[in-house]
Scaffold this motif. Structure first.
Motif, short mmCIF file in Angstrom:
data_model
loop_
_atom_site.label_atom_id
_atom_site.label_comp_id
_atom_site.label_asym_id
_atom_site.label_seq_id
_atom_site.Cartn_x
_atom_site.Cartn_y
_atom_site.Cartn_z
N VAL A 111 0.86 -1.18 0.00
CA VAL A 111 0.00 0.00 0.00
C VAL A 111 0.90 1.23 0.00
CG1 VAL A 111 -1.76 1.30 1.26
CG2 VAL A 111 -1.81 -1.21 1.28
N THR A 112 0.71 2.11 -0.96
CA THR A 112 1.57 3.29 -1.02
C THR A 112 1.21 4.26 0.10
OG1 THR A 112 0.13 4.61 -2.46
CG2 THR A 112 1.64 3.04 -3.54
N ARG A 113 2.12 5.17 0.37
CA ARG A 113 1.86 6.18 1.41
C ARG A 113 0.68 7.08 1.01
NH1 ARG A 113 7.45 5.48 1.48
NH2 ARG A 113 8.26 4.91 3.55
N VAL A 142 -7.22 -5.39 8.14
CA VAL A 142 -7.97 -6.14 7.13
C VAL A 142 -8.34 -5.23 5.96
CG1 VAL A 142 -10.13 -7.36 6.66
CG2 VAL A 142 -8.87 -7.84 8.76
N ILE A 143 -8.72 -3.98 6.27
CA ILE A 143 -9.06 -3.03 5.20
C ILE A 143 -7.84 -2.77 4.33
CG2 ILE A 143 -9.75 -0.64 4.73
CD1 ILE A 143 -11.50 -0.81 7.26
N LEU A 144 -6.67 -2.58 4.95
CA LEU A 144 -5.44 -2.37 4.19
C LEU A 144 -5.12 -3.60 3.34
CD1 LEU A 144 -3.18 -0.63 6.87
CD2 LEU A 144 -4.26 0.43 4.88
N GLU A 145 -5.30 -4.77 3.93
CA GLU A 145 -5.04 -6.01 3.19
C GLU A 145 -5.99 -6.14 2.00
OE1 GLU A 145 -3.66 -9.68 1.95
OE2 GLU A 145 -2.74 -8.34 3.41
N GLN A 149 -5.13 -6.37 -1.97
CA GLN A 149 -5.62 -7.45 -2.82
C GLN A 149 -6.47 -6.94 -3.97
OE1 GLN A 149 -7.57 -10.26 -0.23
NE2 GLN A 149 -5.65 -11.04 0.60
N PHE A 150 -7.20 -5.84 -3.73
CA PHE A 150 -7.94 -5.21 -4.82
C PHE A 150 -6.98 -4.86 -5.95
CE2 PHE A 150 -12.31 -3.20 -4.85
CZ PHE A 150 -12.91 -4.23 -4.15
N LYS A 151 -5.88 -4.21 -5.61
CA LYS A 151 -4.90 -3.80 -6.62
C LYS A 151 -4.32 -5.03 -7.31
CE LYS A 151 -2.10 -1.33 -4.16
NZ LYS A 151 -0.94 -0.45 -3.91
N SER A 153 -5.66 -7.83 -7.78
CA SER A 153 -6.64 -8.51 -8.63
C SER A 153 -6.95 -7.70 -9.89
CB SER A 153 -7.94 -8.75 -7.85
OG SER A 153 -8.60 -7.52 -7.57
N GLY A 154 -6.41 -6.48 -9.97
CA GLY A 154 -6.65 -5.65 -11.15
C GLY A 154 -7.64 -4.53 -10.93
N LEU A 155 -8.13 -4.36 -9.68
CA LEU A 155 -9.09 -3.29 -9.38
C LEU A 155 -8.40 -2.18 -8.60
CD1 LEU A 155 -12.28 -5.33 -8.41
CD2 LEU A 155 -12.01 -3.82 -10.37
N GLY A 156 -7.45 -1.54 -9.24
CA GLY A 156 -6.68 -0.50 -8.58
C GLY A 156 -6.68 0.80 -9.36
N PRO A 157 -5.77 1.70 -9.02
CA PRO A 157 -5.70 3.01 -9.69
C PRO A 157 -5.55 2.91 -11.19
CG PRO A 157 -4.38 3.02 -7.69
CD PRO A 157 -4.81 1.60 -7.90
N ASP A 158 -4.90 1.86 -11.69
CA ASP A 158 -4.74 1.71 -13.14
C ASP A 158 -6.09 1.57 -13.85
OD1 ASP A 158 -2.06 1.85 -12.77
OD2 ASP A 158 -1.70 -0.32 -12.91
N ARG A 159 -7.11 1.13 -13.09
CA ARG A 159 -8.45 0.96 -13.65
C ARG A 159 -9.41 2.03 -13.15
NH1 ARG A 159 -8.59 -2.30 -18.11
NH2 ARG A 159 -7.14 -4.05 -17.81
#
Length: 235
Positions: A111-113, A142-145, A149-151, A153-159
């Motif tokens: 997780v980035t800063r 758990v939220i950070l984890e 995992q979202f990122k 799985s492909g559901l991150g800032p790139d999307r």
């Protein structure tokens, strides 16, 4: 009005429009050109702005949400019951909120800063101490984890998905917990506080499992309803 404009960051015209549309109650007139706006006006303006920015909802939908929330407010007697239940669950609640997980377990490796700051600004996690050496509760871990995992799985800032988008889950959970509490208070009206506290402790893990199963079921049904149930024949 001057103070409300300054505190909310919204122009006078916008506030007047919200009043005309019924999103804000009318103020208490104290003179020809003066009126009093209680703190609830500012809270409601902030909620409107948050719903617009996080969920891009039209004003009609926002008004429905705000009206529904107002209807679900608890009576003073119900609030007193919640306070007494909380007093009997202090050990259980404190254990859930004790910050014991190092932020360094997630930041900056997964997780980035900037993402951590965004989650904190959205009130989704709370870091105890300096970000570099601080700690979070097990629930916030758990939220950070999950964000990591979202990122992955492909559901991150790139999307186009940001950490603040987790607020849709938080808002849904806020409403659900309020309705759960109302259901429990109706079912155990007149019972001893200790009995209500016992139910809270025992029901919490059951509801967690129930929500997980219902979400999977709803997602599957959504795919069938919206995507259609026709399976193309392989060629």
């Amino acid at each position: 009005m001057r103070d409300l404009v300054q505190e909310s960051g919204l122009p006078r015209e916008t506030i007047h429009f919200y009043i005309q549309q019924g999103l804000l109650p009318r103020p208490l007139k104290t003179g020809r050109n003066t009126a009093l706006y209680p703190a609830s006006h500012l809270e409601r303006l902030r909620r409107i702005r948050e719903l617009q920015e996080s969920q891009f909802l039209p004003l009609k939908a926002i008004r429905a949400i705000l009206d529904e929330t107002a209807e679900e407010r608890f009576t003073p007697e119900q609030e007193d019951l919640v306070r007494r239940v909380r007093a009997t669950l202090v050990g259980w609640a404190d254990a859930q909120q004790r910050p014991t997980v190092p932020v360094a377990d997630f930041v900056p490796s997964r997780v980035t800063r900037d993402e951590l700051r965004e989650l904190a600004r959205a009130s989704l996690v709370h870091v105890h101490g300096p970000a570099a050496t601080g700690t979070v509760t097990e629930e916030d871990a758990v939220i950070l984890e999950c964000w990591a995992q979202f990122k992955e799985s492909g559901l991150g800032p790139d999307r186009g998905v940001s950490p603040a988008d987790f607020r849709i889950f938080d808002h849904a959970m806020e409403k659900l917990v309020a309705r759960e509490a109302r259901l429990a208070m109706q079912a155990y009206e007149g019972e001893a506080v200790e009995e209500v506290s016992k139910v809270v402790e025992q029901a919490a893990p059951i509801i967690g499992r129930l929500l997980s199963a219902m979400h999977r079921k709803r997602l599957r049904q959504f795919l069938l309803d919206v995507g259609g149930n026709h399976v193309p024949t392989p060629r």
